[in-house]
Scaffold this active site. Sequence first.
Site, PDB file in Angstrom:
ATOM      1  N   GLU A   1      36.391  42.488  37.640  1.00 19.93           N
ATOM      2  CA  GLU A   1      35.531  42.282  39.034  1.00 19.93           C
ATOM      3  C   GLU A   1      35.816  43.561  40.133  1.00 19.93           C
ATOM      4  O   GLU A   1      34.947  43.867  40.725  1.00 19.93           O
ATOM      5  CB  GLU A   1      35.745  40.921  39.612  1.00 19.93           C
ATOM      6  CG  GLU A   1      35.322  39.806  38.849  1.00 19.93           C
ATOM      7  CD  GLU A   1      36.499  39.308  38.022  1.00 19.93           C
ATOM      8  OE1 GLU A   1      37.565  39.849  38.172  1.00 19.93           O
ATOM      9  OE2 GLU A   1      36.180  38.426  37.127  1.00 19.93           O
TER      10      GLU A   1
ATOM     11  N   HIS B   1      57.379  59.516  55.171  1.00 13.15           N
ATOM     12  CA  HIS B   1      55.947  58.848  54.595  1.00 13.15           C
ATOM     13  C   HIS B   1      55.174  58.738  55.808  1.00 13.15           C
ATOM     14  O   HIS B   1      54.032  59.192  55.758  1.00 13.15           O
ATOM     15  CB  HIS B   1      56.088  57.520  53.915  1.00 13.15           C
ATOM     16  CG  HIS B   1      55.123  56.784  53.597  1.00 13.15           C
ATOM     17  ND1 HIS B   1      53.965  57.084  52.627  1.00 13.15           N
ATOM     18  CD2 HIS B   1      54.357  55.959  54.561  1.00 13.15           C
ATOM     19  CE1 HIS B   1      53.136  56.183  52.953  1.00 13.15           C
ATOM     20  NE2 HIS B   1      53.385  55.639  53.647  1.00 13.15           N
TER      21      HIS B   1
ATOM     22  N   HIS C   1      36.198  27.036  39.940  1.00 12.27           N
ATOM     23  CA  HIS C   1      34.962  27.939  39.910  1.00 12.27           C
ATOM     24  C   HIS C   1      33.725  27.748  40.626  1.00 12.27           C
ATOM     25  O   HIS C   1      32.641  27.985  40.806  1.00 12.27           O
ATOM     26  CB  HIS C   1      34.251  27.672  38.360  1.00 12.27           C
ATOM     27  CG  HIS C   1      35.133  28.307  37.375  1.00 12.27           C
ATOM     28  ND1 HIS C   1      36.415  28.265  37.133  1.00 12.27           N
ATOM     29  CD2 HIS C   1      34.680  29.326  36.252  1.00 12.27           C
ATOM     30  CE1 HIS C   1      36.806  28.814  36.307  1.00 12.27           C
ATOM     31  NE2 HIS C   1      35.584  29.648  35.792  1.00 12.27           N
TER      32      HIS C   1
END
Lengths: 683, 683
Positions: B432, B285, B494
């Site tokens: 979002e 990889h 929030h």
Amino acid sequence: METGADLKEEAFTARYPFIADEPDATFPDADHNDLANAIRLLTMDAVEMAGSGHPGMPLGMADVATVLFSRFLKFDPQVPGWPDRDRFVLSAGHGSMLLYSLLYLTGYKDVTIDDLKSFRQLGSRTPGHPEYGTLPGVEATTGPLGQGMASAVGMAIAERMMNARLGDDLVDHFTYVIAGDGCLMEGLSQEAIELAGHLRLSKLIVLFDDNKVSIDGPTRMSTSTDHLARFAACGWWVRAVDGHDPTEIRQAIGEARRTDRPSLIACRTQIGRGAPTMAGGNHVHGTPLGAEEIARARKAMGWETAPFTVPAPVLTAWRDFGRRSGTKREEWDRRYANAGPAQRRLLRRAPPLGDEARDALVSVKLALAKERPEVPTLQSSRKVLDAIMPVMPELMGGAADLAGLTGARALGQKAIKPGKFDGSYVHYGIREHVMAGVMNGISLHGGFVPYGSTFLAFSDYCRAAIRLSAMMGLNVVYVMTHDSIGVGEDGPTHQPIEHLASFRAMPNINVFRPADAVETSEVWQSALEQEGVPSLICLSRQALPTLRTSVSAENMAARGAYLIAGATADRDVTLLASGSEVAIAVEAAGMLEEEGVKAAVVSMPCFELFRQQGPEYRRRVLGTKPKVAIEAAVRDPWDRFLGEDDVFIGLDEFGASGSAEDLYDCYGLTAEAVFAAALRLVR
Amino acid sequence: METGADLKEEAFTARYPFIADEPDATFPDADHNDLANAIRLLTMDAVEMAGSGHPGMPLGMADVATVLFSRFLKFDPQVPGWPDRDRFVLSAGHGSMLLYSLLYLTGYKDVTIDDLKSFRQLGSRTPGHPEYGTLPGVEATTGPLGQGMASAVGMAIAERMMNARLGDDLVDHFTYVIAGDGCLMEGLSQEAIELAGHLRLSKLIVLFDDNKVSIDGPTRMSTSTDHLARFAACGWWVRAVDGHDPTEIRQAIGEARRTDRPSLIACRTQIGRGAPTMAGGNHVHGTPLGAEEIARARKAMGWETAPFTVPAPVLTAWRDFGRRSGTKREEWDRRYANAGPAQRRLLRRAPPLGDEARDALVSVKLALAKERPEVPTLQSSRKVLDAIMPVMPELMGGAADLAGLTGARALGQKAIKPGKFDGSYVHYGIREHVMAGVMNGISLHGGFVPYGSTFLAFSDYCRAAIRLSAMMGLNVVYVMTHDSIGVGEDGPTHQPIEHLASFRAMPNINVFRPADAVETSEVWQSALEQEGVPSLICLSRQALPTLRTSVSAENMAARGAYLIAGATADRDVTLLASGSEVAIAVEAAGMLEEEGVKAAVVSMPCFELFRQQGPEYRRRVLGTKPKVAIEAAVRDPWDRFLGEDDVFIGLDEFGASGSAEDLYDCYGLTAEAVFAAALRLVR
């Protein structure tokens, strides 16, 4: 009103024959409606009194929650911390009144009707979204959508891991989640779903409030996803039910408890159910219903009670349901009393750091100081893990597919696998966000101290969950490696520049950046000793010399900052640095000495702990002379320590792809630059 | 070697009859292998020379990429910016050598073998991960996994939107993505998949490198997800193919191009294919293969060439393929030349801000100054959007299910829908992260200036994508509302506390926080005028008075900071504030004046722009007298402007649930507190 504090199991099942061990018995619908309507009316009243809040979800999911709490959930409101209780996570945290109503109705210790009346008021115990620590029975802080899903997966993992260690007698419980459309839209939920499906967490049951309405309107505006097929593709048992039909709900939960996979029950509900004119629309999601609508609702429900008043028979029934598992809890207490001390300590989490672990940390520090390795601090961290893992049975960890690069897996540390949870390492996959969310859940469950690892640059992927670790004050440790442009050739996407600043700005999290192998062991000790504060340990990819070769058991890094080299009392200049740049500062101090300039070198592995020191210590360390600070990152957090004429050497732009050496040269992060800046300041 | 710069379509199809309009014709396997092996050997050689890099993916996906680039991809290496080219996004950005090899082989302008030889070296044009702007043909910066998926969805949305405006003649192209296991594990990809499926983006084709290996080992350690079923659940056309069988690959891509849905082709590949002993394992990889392994590979391929040398006939064939779409591009040029000026301007994005838009911004500012509204700045922002949307056809936006709360949707702004893309508003759902990623893709595609909106606290969910906006220097605008504890009752989850600091620490992004309606229009103007810098506009939920009632066309906010009220030259003290706290400072200045203390009030809507002002202006604004700064957030970014004895009034802990007023009082964010602090400083 009979509160039934002494109601024993026999009496209970005689009164509510459909409960307890007969989950398949017919449920009387009339009773059910009263129970559910009690949640609805308390919610309407509380939101109305607060003048704001989210009635839509509690009204819509009242039926589902009633079935769950009255019939299945194993909990004892008198002993909210009972370790083997079922966990209930309200992932759709805006529906907090659903939870608060249930805590009141089922008779949680100290949860009063006044708590509901003060909903969303400053200083109350019923904030707008559930906050861990405010009320018993609130298992997690939720609100940022999807986080509850991830936490619940963590709880379910912790349950299986603890079960593998202690057996069914002491640990054997379910984790239930209520999730909304928003939770399932957040990408975080997919990571959680995949991990849970992969690990076959059969004791995890998600109740999806499938109301097809979100804030801006019907969900069909933004989604066409077949959630049942999506969960099934990730190895879940799935079922759709009418979320207002208690029989369907009961049967589905009953079956879900028997499957060998995690379960999704999509509950088709009407948002705001019970609000006569507003139900079904998006406006009922987040606004008070108004006195008229509430009056209409009361009338339709056949209740002529005053606000915040539940008819006595209904409250009695709810309180009885709250005591449903009391006998089970007492039996568990007896088993616990008969368990060995090691088992008991494992179950009820021991102090964060036992003597044996502390000794191991000091030993490995002394050994490293002697050995003087010149290796990346991520390798030193791996050595620390190797040393403490055997003596800290509560320590467990994992990485987002980078264990081989971040040193996150200790020698011989066994991974957990589907059906096999005696390991202590989690292959999170390339899923940083759920890693952090799961760590929160594991810590909330209790019994383990989780660490998790990825590159510091990718902390951006899990920042929302790390914020919750800080807000809840959880003892979790983020091991964030490749902590600067020292990453080298992988380039700017992989080089954190602003991440140290961004986490130092976050309240209640300690950001550690050790300078060498010795400091690495010290910051691990600090991280594990701290209570109520998560830690972020930032480690280098590039090799660093051992600077602290003469050490004692005293943890210098715990001071946050300290004089590591050079002059002290009679200094001319102070050089400040953290992590990989401390060695550069030490080298510069040597160059200055040759010029007759006395430089004190301050290593600053943790700004937060340094700020907690007394003013005298801080003054003694920082001195009063001109300062040069160096860190391979942005300047912002250093301004607190620097005067107008002091110098900061760092970056104010993204990095680049190239060798670490070339990059340090290119950005002027060199001993020569520090030397020159210091010389300019003192001459 | 024939470079064939003048090879016309007839000659081309005569030489390669299986190409172009006959994708179903038989592909000669021998030729295919040579073409693919050219990618493999260039990759091996470049990684070897660099001493680091990721050969696994380019080797494994060489066959798929060969089929795509030789047979399907519409591109012209001589005109890399051709607006109607197919887009190719390497979401698995660590496989950058796949892309660099293809750019060289197909003859991209100015891409030389020396570029490949300088892979991963400082200052080269071939950094470790693809970086937008370094080489023509690199359509996006990728590396942080999943971001390419999101960007590609954005490109596919922009293509359909532009197509709806300009028709098939000018815009009709595909977007191809190569994604790896890591991309698909990141939750971001799920958000991207859901949005693409919902919008039925049929011209989006994802080629999944299904090699079942990740960095730490086989993917079965961390996933059991059935990706085909998962994508199908989200409305995708899915197909699994042998990723080393050119015929299967060709047939699948051919079919995918004809479906009415986005397509996933799971290409079962062997990681590191062509590395004789290392192929199939996780170590291939991300590490160089070593000289011996490369020699063995060369031998097995039957090529005895020196490093970085592709046999002439193979290079000729690749270069010919690079000119496959030349005729199409010329035909397009003719259609473009015949298009109207409005169409042409829309296609090739006009300067960020036209005169008409600037006039509209000034007009709305003057109107707001006259109207003096006392409303949240998020409402003022909505008014600005209303004013400019009709005169900025390139402006488009969306919100993460919060348009109703953030004011993100202008009056009459139409949403795009499956099959109907003439709107300019995107319902992103509660996603979002993909919103920000899609905005990046839309901006990269060209033709639009996207804005996107959510609560500032939830910027944490999309921070990784915002970082890429900044790194790529894209003109995107994040409208982040509910920007402080002024959020009120929804509580700490929030309430952004550290978010302003975290973005002010990020390089190359302007963080705006306007104080009133007038400043709101000014910061919108600044955001849209800036080139090469994304903007984050932070807006209040609580109502704010209009402070700037006497205004001119001059954009004061563009200065970053300016004297908004109070004394100037003969001041005794300077009060600094941003956003909602400026009004508090102005009130405090009034109180001080009554005490005979002359206070200058500085509004600081954008720290970044202020730092770009000359030293004299900065000195004039900040003054030399003692300072009090106030912002409902953490202190960190303010320290740059404050001396040791100056005062900062803000927060150093998470907020709480309560009314905005109660919270401001509780945390001491009041005019009284500023007044008292200033008085202490001057007396």
